[in-house]
Scaffold this motif. Structure first.
Motif, PDB file in Angstrom:
ATOM      1  N   VAL A  87      52.532  90.714  18.776  1.00 15.12           N
ATOM      2  CA  VAL A  87      53.372  89.532  18.979  1.00 15.12           C
ATOM      3  C   VAL A  87      53.000  88.430  17.997  1.00 15.12           C
ATOM      4  N   LEU A  88      51.705  88.220  17.790  1.00 10.64           N
ATOM      5  CA  LEU A  88      51.247  87.145  16.901  1.00 10.64           C
ATOM      6  C   LEU A  88      51.216  87.554  15.436  1.00 10.64           C
ATOM      7  N   GLY A  89      51.470  88.825  15.165  1.00 11.39           N
ATOM      8  CA  GLY A  89      51.465  89.284  13.779  1.00 11.39           C
ATOM      9  C   GLY A  89      50.073  89.373  13.185  1.00 11.39           C
ATOM     10  N   GLN A  90      49.067  89.632  14.025  1.00 16.92           N
ATOM     11  CA  GLN A  90      47.695  89.751  13.550  1.00 16.92           C
ATOM     12  C   GLN A  90      47.319  91.219  13.383  1.00 16.92           C
ATOM     13  N   LYS A  91      46.216  91.463  12.692  1.00 18.07           N
ATOM     14  CA  LYS A  91      45.724  92.819  12.478  1.00 18.07           C
ATOM     15  C   LYS A  91      44.829  93.215  13.633  1.00 18.07           C
ATOM     16  N   PHE A  92      45.084  94.400  14.183  1.00 14.56           N
ATOM     17  CA  PHE A  92      44.292  94.863  15.325  1.00 14.56           C
ATOM     18  C   PHE A  92      43.045  95.579  14.830  1.00 14.56           C
TER      19      PHE A  92
ATOM     20  N   THR B  69      43.224  99.119  29.730  1.00 16.51           N
ATOM     21  CA  THR B  69      44.041  97.924  29.988  1.00 16.51           C
ATOM     22  C   THR B  69      43.794  96.857  28.937  1.00 16.51           C
ATOM     23  N   ALA B  70      42.518  96.649  28.569  1.00 18.50           N
ATOM     24  CA  ALA B  70      42.203  95.662  27.535  1.00 18.50           C
ATOM     25  C   ALA B  70      42.811  96.066  26.193  1.00 18.50           C
ATOM     26  N   PHE B  71      42.783  97.350  25.881  1.00 24.68           N
ATOM     27  CA  PHE B  71      43.364  97.828  24.624  1.00 24.68           C
ATOM     28  C   PHE B  71      44.856  97.540  24.559  1.00 24.68           C
ATOM     29  N   VAL B  72      45.566  97.831  25.658  1.00 19.84           N
ATOM     30  CA  VAL B  72      47.013  97.599  25.674  1.00 19.84           C
ATOM     31  C   VAL B  72      47.330  96.111  25.580  1.00 19.84           C
ATOM     32  N   LEU B  73      46.607  95.281  26.327  1.00 22.52           N
ATOM     33  CA  LEU B  73      46.881  93.847  26.317  1.00 22.52           C
ATOM     34  C   LEU B  73      46.593  93.216  24.955  1.00 22.52           C
ATOM     35  N   ILE B  74      45.450  93.542  24.371  1.00 21.44           N
ATOM     36  CA  ILE B  74      45.079  92.941  23.085  1.00 21.44           C
ATOM     37  C   ILE B  74      45.952  93.488  21.956  1.00 21.44           C
ATOM     38  N   LEU B  75      46.297  94.760  22.025  1.00 14.51           N
ATOM     39  CA  LEU B  75      47.205  95.319  21.010  1.00 14.51           C
ATOM     40  C   LEU B  75      48.570  94.642  21.072  1.00 14.51           C
ATOM     41  N   PHE B  76      49.072  94.440  22.270  1.00 14.60           N
ATOM     42  CA  PHE B  76      50.353  93.752  22.417  1.00 14.60           C
ATOM     43  C   PHE B  76      50.271  92.316  21.886  1.00 14.60           C
ATOM     44  N   MET B  77      49.144  91.646  22.119  1.00 12.95           N
ATOM     45  CA  MET B  77      48.983  90.280  21.617  1.00 12.95           C
ATOM     46  C   MET B  77      49.000  90.246  20.100  1.00 12.95           C
ATOM     47  N   THR B  78      48.295  91.192  19.459  1.00 14.20           N
ATOM     48  CA  THR B  78      48.264  91.203  17.997  1.00 14.20           C
ATOM     49  C   THR B  78      49.636  91.505  17.397  1.00 14.20           C
TER      50      THR B  78
END
Length: 205
Positions: free
Chosen positions: A47-52, A36-45
């Motif tokens: 959206v924000l255009g950051q590197k995962f 769940t943390a992987f999916v949420l943080i990946l989606f955030m990166t």
């Protein structure tokens, strides 16, 4: 000499939750927590255009209070604790075991984070968010499991508003009670009888 009889296991002993089942449940819950943390943080990166990177998950330094990304990651960990209630409800199902499993999940996360960074977290924001996530997981998990445990069990009884079709129209379940066919008696047990007045033979003479 007859063999000594063993005492039967008490209710709630390890026969209900054997060690292998406990370990399997912990592993599944931990995998669900990180998935769940992987999916949420990946989606955030995305959206924000950051590197995962995995450091966003396993490095406690990623939770920071001086930038937006740090606050967002911390908020997502709290959301992760909220979502973890679902697998706890499916795998644990007993309200008195929820605190043990929820605290185990967060304690293992502390160990993984410390091993990944080779240091014990010193960020007060990280500790505060982990405490909030654990509290949220325990409170909602206990409530959900208790709600499930307190659900009424149906033994095939006739509902109060159930109807039965007769020649004169639908017959309510309350009508069966008034006719003496309810309250522990089978509705379809047999025909009903009425009391009639019996006249004496000498009265008609």
């Amino acid at each position: 000499m007859p063999p000594r009889r063993r005492k039967p296991p008490r209710a709630g002993a390890l026969t209900e939750l054997p060690p292998l089942k406990i370990i399997r449940s912990i592993l599944l819950l931990q995998l669900s927590y990180y998935a769940t943390a992987f999916v949420l943080i990946l989606f955030m990166t995305l959206v924000l255009g950051q590197k995962f990177s995995l450091a966003l998950i396993f490095d406690w330094n990623s939770v920071r209070g001086d930038n937006t990304i740090g606050w967002t990651i911390g908020f997502l960990w709290v959301v992760d604790g909220f979502i973890t209630v679902i697998p706890i409800l499916l795998l644990v199902s007993r309200s008195k075991l929820v605190p043990d499993f929820a605290l185990t999940i967060h304690f293992l996360h502390l160990l993984v984070t410390s091993l990944y960074t080779r240091t014990v977290p010193t960020n007060l924001l990280w500790w505060g968010l982990e405490a909030a996530s654990a509290t949220l997981t325990i409170s909602l998990g206990v409530w959900a499991c208790r709600y499930r445990e307190l659900q009424p069990i149906s033994f095939g009884t006739v509902p109060r508003k159930a109807t039965q079709t007769t020649t004169n129209g639908p017959l309510e379940a309350d009508d069966h009670v008034r006719n003496g066919q309810g309250r522990g008696r089978n509705i379809d047990a047999g025909p009903s009888y009425e009391m009639v007045n019996v006249t004496r033979a000498d009265e008609n003479v």
